[in-house]
Scaffold this motif. Structure first.
Motif, PDB file in Angstrom:
ATOM      1  N   SER A 137       0.842  -1.200   0.000  1.00  9.83           N
ATOM      2  CA  SER A 137       0.000   0.000   0.000  1.00  9.83           C
ATOM      3  C   SER A 137       0.873   1.245   0.000  1.00  9.83           C
ATOM      4  N   GLY A 138       0.273   2.322  -0.435  1.00  8.70           N
ATOM      5  CA  GLY A 138       0.980   3.599  -0.455  1.00  8.70           C
ATOM      6  C   GLY A 138       0.141   4.647  -1.138  1.00  8.70           C
ATOM      7  N   LYS A 139       0.716   5.826  -1.284  1.00 10.05           N
ATOM      8  CA  LYS A 139       0.032   6.951  -1.923  1.00 10.05           C
ATOM      9  C   LYS A 139       0.987   7.613  -2.894  1.00 10.05           C
ATOM     10  N   ILE A 140       0.431   8.048  -4.024  1.00 10.75           N
ATOM     11  CA  ILE A 140       1.189   8.846  -4.982  1.00 10.75           C
ATOM     12  C   ILE A 140       0.325  10.039  -5.380  1.00 10.75           C
ATOM     13  N   ASN A 141       0.954  11.063  -5.925  1.00  3.40           N
ATOM     14  CA  ASN A 141       0.229  12.207  -6.484  1.00  3.40           C
ATOM     15  C   ASN A 141       0.232  12.032  -7.995  1.00  3.40           C
ATOM     16  N   ARG A 142      -0.936  11.866  -8.585  1.00  2.39           N
ATOM     17  CA  ARG A 142      -1.043  11.578 -10.016  1.00  2.39           C
ATOM     18  C   ARG A 142      -0.419  12.671 -10.880  1.00  2.39           C
ATOM     19  N   LYS A 143      -0.422  13.904 -10.384  1.00  3.57           N
ATOM     20  CA  LYS A 143       0.137  15.013 -11.163  1.00  3.57           C
ATOM     21  C   LYS A 143       1.648  14.866 -11.354  1.00  3.57           C
ATOM     22  N   ASP A 144       2.319  14.143 -10.451  1.00  2.97           N
ATOM     23  CA  ASP A 144       3.760  13.926 -10.588  1.00  2.97           C
ATOM     24  C   ASP A 144       4.085  13.139 -11.855  1.00  2.97           C
ATOM     25  N   TRP A 145       3.126  12.415 -12.400  1.00  4.18           N
ATOM     26  CA  TRP A 145       3.307  11.629 -13.623  1.00  4.18           C
ATOM     27  C   TRP A 145       2.588  12.254 -14.816  1.00  4.18           C
ATOM     28  N   GLY A 146       2.172  13.496 -14.689  1.00  3.98           N
ATOM     29  CA  GLY A 146       1.545  14.195 -15.812  1.00  3.98           C
ATOM     30  C   GLY A 146       0.061  13.943 -15.987  1.00  3.98           C
ATOM     31  N   LEU A 147      -0.598  13.322 -15.008  1.00  2.58           N
ATOM     32  CA  LEU A 147      -2.042  13.116 -15.073  1.00  2.58           C
ATOM     33  C   LEU A 147      -2.705  14.326 -14.412  1.00  2.58           C
ATOM     34  N   THR A 148      -2.853  15.389 -15.173  1.00  2.62           N
ATOM     35  CA  THR A 148      -3.268  16.671 -14.606  1.00  2.62           C
ATOM     36  C   THR A 148      -4.709  17.056 -14.920  1.00  2.62           C
ATOM     37  N   TRP A 149      -5.404  16.277 -15.765  1.00  3.84           N
ATOM     38  CA  TRP A 149      -6.763  16.652 -16.144  1.00  3.84           C
ATOM     39  C   TRP A 149      -7.637  16.782 -14.902  1.00  3.84           C
ATOM     40  N   ASN A 150      -8.513  17.784 -14.908  1.00  2.83           N
ATOM     41  CA  ASN A 150      -9.482  17.952 -13.838  1.00  2.83           C
ATOM     42  C   ASN A 150     -10.589  18.863 -14.319  1.00  2.83           C
ATOM     43  N   SER A 151     -11.598  19.001 -13.501  1.00  4.38           N
ATOM     44  CA  SER A 151     -12.715  19.884 -13.795  1.00  4.38           C
ATOM     45  C   SER A 151     -13.146  20.546 -12.496  1.00  4.38           C
ATOM     46  N   ALA A 152     -13.302  21.880 -12.544  1.00  5.73           N
ATOM     47  CA  ALA A 152     -13.740  22.618 -11.355  1.00  5.73           C
ATOM     48  C   ALA A 152     -15.209  22.339 -11.085  1.00  5.73           C
ATOM     49  N   LEU A 153     -15.551  22.244  -9.802  1.00  8.35           N
ATOM     50  CA  LEU A 153     -16.946  22.042  -9.412  1.00  8.35           C
ATOM     51  C   LEU A 153     -17.602  23.391  -9.154  1.00  8.35           C
ATOM     52  N   GLU A 154     -18.853  23.485  -9.474  1.00  8.93           N
ATOM     53  CA  GLU A 154     -19.616  24.723  -9.285  1.00  8.93           C
ATOM     54  C   GLU A 154     -19.608  25.174  -7.825  1.00  8.93           C
TER      55      GLU A 154
END
Length: 175
Positions: A137-154
């Protein structure tokens, strides 16, 4: 001491992950097609040699539209980057368990990660095969691998969390 080779028993293993969705619930997923080369000195897993790969096109979150989005250029870009790979640099005792360090690569980016590994021990199955259990088990930050897509919530915040929790259950078969 002789080198022992181990294979993943895919019917009793799972390569899983979780990511926050809308900042308050987790979406779980897994990779269905993967392979590993694991070698130990005898049955001692300390300093094991571990190499792992997963097919990006085997990703499943139980939602075809989301899976296709994850395979697209917004995330893993499976067409140009078909595999996720991990190569251990160390597998060392940490109290009663282990710390697994290595290089995780996907989407053309390689980063070092440290993961916790719980060794469940060795056991013979009813057919005489020696099995070993590992929970990683562990944790990573997806943005460190270039997975940066997102969408702002209202209402504020974002649709997809940055932190990815890894939960890998492995049952290994002694070759």
């Amino acid at each position: 001491m002789a080198t022992t080779k181990w294979a993943i028993d895919p019917t009793h293993s799972q390569i899983g992950f979780k990511v926050k969705h809308m900042m308050f619930t987790n979406v779980s997923g897994m990779f269905g097609t993967y392979d590993a080369t694991i070698e130990t000195e005898g049955d001692n897993f300390e300093n094991a040699s571990i190499e792992f790969s997963a097919e990006i096109n085997s990703i499943s979150t139980n939602n075809a539209d989301r899976d296709n989005h994850l395979k697209s250029g917004d995330f893993f870009d499976a067409e140009n980057n078909p595999k996720l790979t991990f190569k251990a640099t160390s597998f060392t005792k940490n109290g009663g368990d282990y710390e697994l360090s290595g290089d995780l690569s996907f989407r053309g980016v390689t980063k070092s990660v440290k993961l916790s590994a719980e060794f469940s021990g060795l056991m013979k199955d009813p057919w005489g095969n020696t099995k070993a259990g590992l929970n990683i088990s562990g944790k990573i930050n997806r943005k460190d691998w270039g997975l940066t897509w997102n969408s702002a919530l209202e209402t504020g915040g974002v649709l997809v969390g940055e932190e990815v929790k890894l939960n890998i259950e492995l049952q290994l078969l002694k070759s």
